[in-house]
Design an enzyme around this catalytic site. Structure first.
Site, PDB file in Angstrom:
ATOM      1  N   ASN A  10       0.860  -1.189   0.000  1.00 27.75           N
ATOM      2  CA  ASN A  10       0.000   0.000   0.000  1.00 27.75           C
ATOM      3  C   ASN A  10       0.899   1.243   0.000  1.00 27.75           C
ATOM      4  OD1 ASN A  10      -1.388   2.275   1.132  1.00 27.75           O
ATOM      5  ND2 ASN A  10      -3.052   0.921   1.730  1.00 27.75           N
ATOM      6  N   ASP A  12      -0.128   4.496  -0.031  1.00 24.27           N
ATOM      7  CA  ASP A  12      -0.838   5.724   0.373  1.00 24.27           C
ATOM      8  C   ASP A  12       0.079   6.754   1.032  1.00 24.27           C
ATOM      9  OD1 ASP A  12      -3.178   4.473  -0.392  1.00 24.27           O
ATOM     10  OD2 ASP A  12      -3.913   4.138   1.648  1.00 24.27           O
ATOM     11  N   HIS A  13       0.976   6.266   1.909  1.00 21.61           N
ATOM     12  CA  HIS A  13       1.696   7.244   2.722  1.00 21.61           C
ATOM     13  C   HIS A  13       2.895   7.870   2.009  1.00 21.61           C
ATOM     14  CE1 HIS A  13      -1.220   6.859   5.706  1.00 21.61           C
ATOM     15  NE2 HIS A  13      -1.013   5.565   5.861  1.00 21.61           N
ATOM     16  N   ARG A  21       4.005  18.854   1.424  1.00 17.12           N
ATOM     17  CA  ARG A  21       4.634  20.033   0.821  1.00 17.12           C
ATOM     18  C   ARG A  21       3.915  20.540  -0.413  1.00 17.12           C
ATOM     19  NH1 ARG A  21       9.939  21.547   2.541  1.00 17.12           N
ATOM     20  NH2 ARG A  21       9.719  21.360   4.780  1.00 17.12           N
ATOM     21  N   ARG A  48      -9.392   8.096  -0.670  1.00 23.91           N
ATOM     22  CA  ARG A  48     -10.362   8.471   0.365  1.00 23.91           C
ATOM     23  C   ARG A  48     -11.229   9.612  -0.123  1.00 23.91           C
ATOM     24  NH1 ARG A  48      -8.967   6.448   5.785  1.00 23.91           N
ATOM     25  NH2 ARG A  48     -10.639   7.815   6.466  1.00 23.91           N
ATOM     26  N   ARG A  52      -6.982  12.762   1.260  1.00 28.34           N
ATOM     27  CA  ARG A  52      -5.883  13.211   2.138  1.00 28.34           C
ATOM     28  C   ARG A  52      -4.533  12.664   1.704  1.00 28.34           C
ATOM     29  NH1 ARG A  52      -7.325   9.910   7.619  1.00 28.34           N
ATOM     30  NH2 ARG A  52      -9.293  10.956   7.279  1.00 28.34           N
ATOM     31  N   HIS A  53      -4.525  11.534   0.989  1.00 24.39           N
ATOM     32  CA  HIS A  53      -3.234  11.062   0.472  1.00 24.39           C
ATOM     33  C   HIS A  53      -3.334  10.804  -1.037  1.00 24.39           C
ATOM     34  CE1 HIS A  53      -5.168   7.318   1.707  1.00 24.39           C
ATOM     35  NE2 HIS A  53      -4.854   7.461   2.979  1.00 24.39           N
ATOM     36  N   GLU A  73      -8.682   0.523  -2.967  1.00 26.32           N
ATOM     37  CA  GLU A  73      -9.445   0.562  -1.711  1.00 26.32           C
ATOM     38  C   GLU A  73     -10.365   1.743  -1.755  1.00 26.32           C
ATOM     39  OE1 GLU A  73      -7.545   0.822   2.075  1.00 26.32           O
ATOM     40  OE2 GLU A  73      -6.285  -0.874   1.563  1.00 26.32           O
ATOM     41  N   THR A 103      -7.046   6.400  10.356  1.00 22.48           N
ATOM     42  CA  THR A 103      -6.916   5.306   9.405  1.00 22.48           C
ATOM     43  C   THR A 103      -8.178   4.455   9.520  1.00 22.48           C
ATOM     44  OG1 THR A 103      -5.538   3.438   8.700  1.00 22.48           O
ATOM     45  CG2 THR A 103      -5.659   3.853  11.080  1.00 22.48           C
ATOM     46  N   THR A 104      -8.312   3.457   8.658  1.00 20.09           N
ATOM     47  CA  THR A 104      -9.517   2.635   8.670  1.00 20.09           C
ATOM     48  C   THR A 104      -9.627   1.919  10.012  1.00 20.09           C
ATOM     49  OG1 THR A 104      -9.025   2.286   6.342  1.00 20.09           O
ATOM     50  CG2 THR A 104     -10.809   0.981   7.278  1.00 20.09           C
ATOM     51  N   HIS A 193      -3.516  -4.608   7.744  1.00 19.86           N
ATOM     52  CA  HIS A 193      -3.649  -3.421   8.592  1.00 19.86           C
ATOM     53  C   HIS A 193      -2.714  -3.531   9.789  1.00 19.86           C
ATOM     54  CE1 HIS A 193      -5.159   0.225  10.384  1.00 19.86           C
ATOM     55  NE2 HIS A 193      -5.795   0.437   9.243  1.00 19.86           N
ATOM     56  N   GLY A 194      -1.749  -2.622   9.815  1.00 21.13           N
ATOM     57  CA  GLY A 194      -0.852  -2.514  10.963  1.00 21.13           C
ATOM     58  C   GLY A 194       0.271  -3.535  11.005  1.00 21.13           C
ATOM     59  N   GLY A 215       1.238  -1.424   4.327  1.00 19.94           N
ATOM     60  CA  GLY A 215       1.644  -0.101   3.851  1.00 19.94           C
ATOM     61  C   GLY A 215       2.429   0.706   4.847  1.00 19.94           C
ATOM     62  N   HIS A 216       1.754   1.192   5.882  1.00 22.55           N
ATOM     63  CA  HIS A 216       2.332   2.213   6.756  1.00 22.55           C
ATOM     64  C   HIS A 216       3.714   1.827   7.288  1.00 22.55           C
ATOM     65  CE1 HIS A 216       2.824   4.319  10.647  1.00 22.55           C
ATOM     66  NE2 HIS A 216       2.367   5.337   9.939  1.00 22.55           N
TER      67      HIS A 216
HETATM   68  N1  PXP Z   1      -5.834  -3.214   4.140  1.00 21.41           N
HETATM   69  C1  PXP Z   1      -6.800  -2.274   4.248  1.00 21.41           C
HETATM   70  C2  PXP Z   1      -8.179  -2.640   3.836  1.00 21.41           C
HETATM   71  C3  PXP Z   1      -6.494  -0.969   4.689  1.00 21.41           C
HETATM   72  O1  PXP Z   1      -7.464  -0.045   4.794  1.00 21.41           O
HETATM   73  C4  PXP Z   1      -5.157  -0.648   4.979  1.00 21.41           C
HETATM   74  C5  PXP Z   1      -4.801   0.755   5.372  1.00 21.41           C
HETATM   75  O2  PXP Z   1      -5.106   1.622   4.338  1.00 21.41           O
HETATM   76  C6  PXP Z   1      -4.196  -1.658   4.846  1.00 21.41           C
HETATM   77  C7  PXP Z   1      -4.555  -2.941   4.447  1.00 21.41           C
HETATM   78  C8  PXP Z   1      -2.752  -1.407   5.116  1.00 21.41           C
HETATM   79  O3  PXP Z   1      -2.599  -1.078   6.461  1.00 21.41           O
HETATM   80  P1  PXP Z   1      -1.200  -0.500   6.961  1.00 21.41           P
HETATM   81  O4  PXP Z   1      -0.971   0.753   6.180  1.00 21.41           O
HETATM   82  O5  PXP Z   1      -1.444  -0.262   8.420  1.00 21.41           O
HETATM   83  O6  PXP Z   1      -0.176  -1.541   6.684  1.00 21.41           O
END
Ligand code: PXP
Length: 247
Positions: A10, A12-13, A21, A48, A52-53, A73, A103-104, A193-194, A215-216
């Site tokens: 992911n 996004d970040h 910036r 989103r 935001r990203h 997503e 976050t979600t 997630h996480g 992702g994060h």
């Molecule tokens: N899966 C879903 C459905 C998510 O919403 C996210 C966060 O956007 C992720 C995976 C990835 O989570 P993380 O960025 O915490 O790794």
């Protein structure tokens, strides 16, 4: 057992940092391409409602340039359905979205929205997308995913990642049981997630899982060791956990 555990990265970040910036760098497409060369099997991006990203133009560029599946997503809104139907990514992952959240936060309440989600999923499937529902590791939500015609669920691993000690063990058992249940009722089961280096192994060892989306942590770790090495290390940890589980 799913033969191979795919890694979706992911990005996004990367867009979060770019937007801080207001310019064009760092470029999420460049990060996605680097992720693929480092071993990502797919790219995930969350457009989103508040942008935001990731922004609309990012999704367009990812769709135009990527050679691996794009997992879009999105919240289950009319606006997102219109964008996804126009872009036709490989997969659409429906997530709950609240404007004020960082976050979600939780899974989608599929069981409480069966009629609306059935129509929504059908329209995305008709446009060629593989629909995935981001849910808590709750058998009721998985049964509801089958009822709305979604072929895939993604289990929310956030609570597992945040838990400590015995509580983490209980959360892992819940993820494993939900994965078994999902596979038994014909769903492809993903998780995410996480997840980080210290939490990915036990999840990767759940044999029914087919894909993790991360992702994060990877984007953060890129600051220290670079995105390519961070992804390669995640891949190595996933493969090692699978190999141990199979032995
Ligand atoms: N899966 C879903 C459905 C998510 O919403 C996210 C966060 O956007 C992720 C995976 C990835 O989570 P993380 O960025 O915490 O790794």
């Amino acid at each position: 057992m799913a033969a191979y555990l795919r890694l979706g990265v992911n990005i996004d970040h990367v867009a979060t940092i770019r937007n801080a910036r207001g310019g064009a760098a760092p470029d999420p497409l460049r990060a996605a391409q680097l992720a693929v060369s480092a071993g990502a099997d797919g790219i995930t991006a969350h457009l989103r409602e508040d942008r935001r990203h990731i922004r609309d133009a990012d999704m367009e560029r990812l769709m135009a340039a990527l050679t691996v599946p794009l997992n879009f997503e999105m919240a289950a809104t009319a606006e997102m359905a219109a964008i996804a139907t126009r872009l036709r990514p490989h997969a659409a992952c429906l997530v709950p979205e609240k404007r004020e959240e960082r976050t979600t936060e939780g899974g989608l309440d599929v069981a409480g929205n069966i009629p609306a989600l059935r129509d929504y999923c059908a329209s995305l499937a008709a446009a060629g997308m593989r629909v995935s529902l981001f849910v808590e590791a709750d058998p009721r939500q998985l049964d509801a995913a089958v009822a709305v015609g979604a072929p895939v669920v993604e289990l929310h691993t956030g609570t597992y990642c945040e838990a400590e000690g015995e509580a983490r063990g209980r959360e892992l058992a819940r993820l494993a049981a939900a994965s078994r249940h999902g596979a038994a009722i014909g769903l492809e089961v993903h998780a995410g997630h996480g997840l980080a280096f210290d939490t990915v192994g036990p999840v990767a060892a759940i044999p029914e899982l087919a894909e993790l989306n991360i992702g994060h942590f990877l984007i953060g770790e890129a600051v220290f060791q670079g995105l390519g090495p961070a992804i390669a290390e995640m891949r190595r940890l996933m493969d090692a956990a699978r190999a141990r589980q199979a032995a």
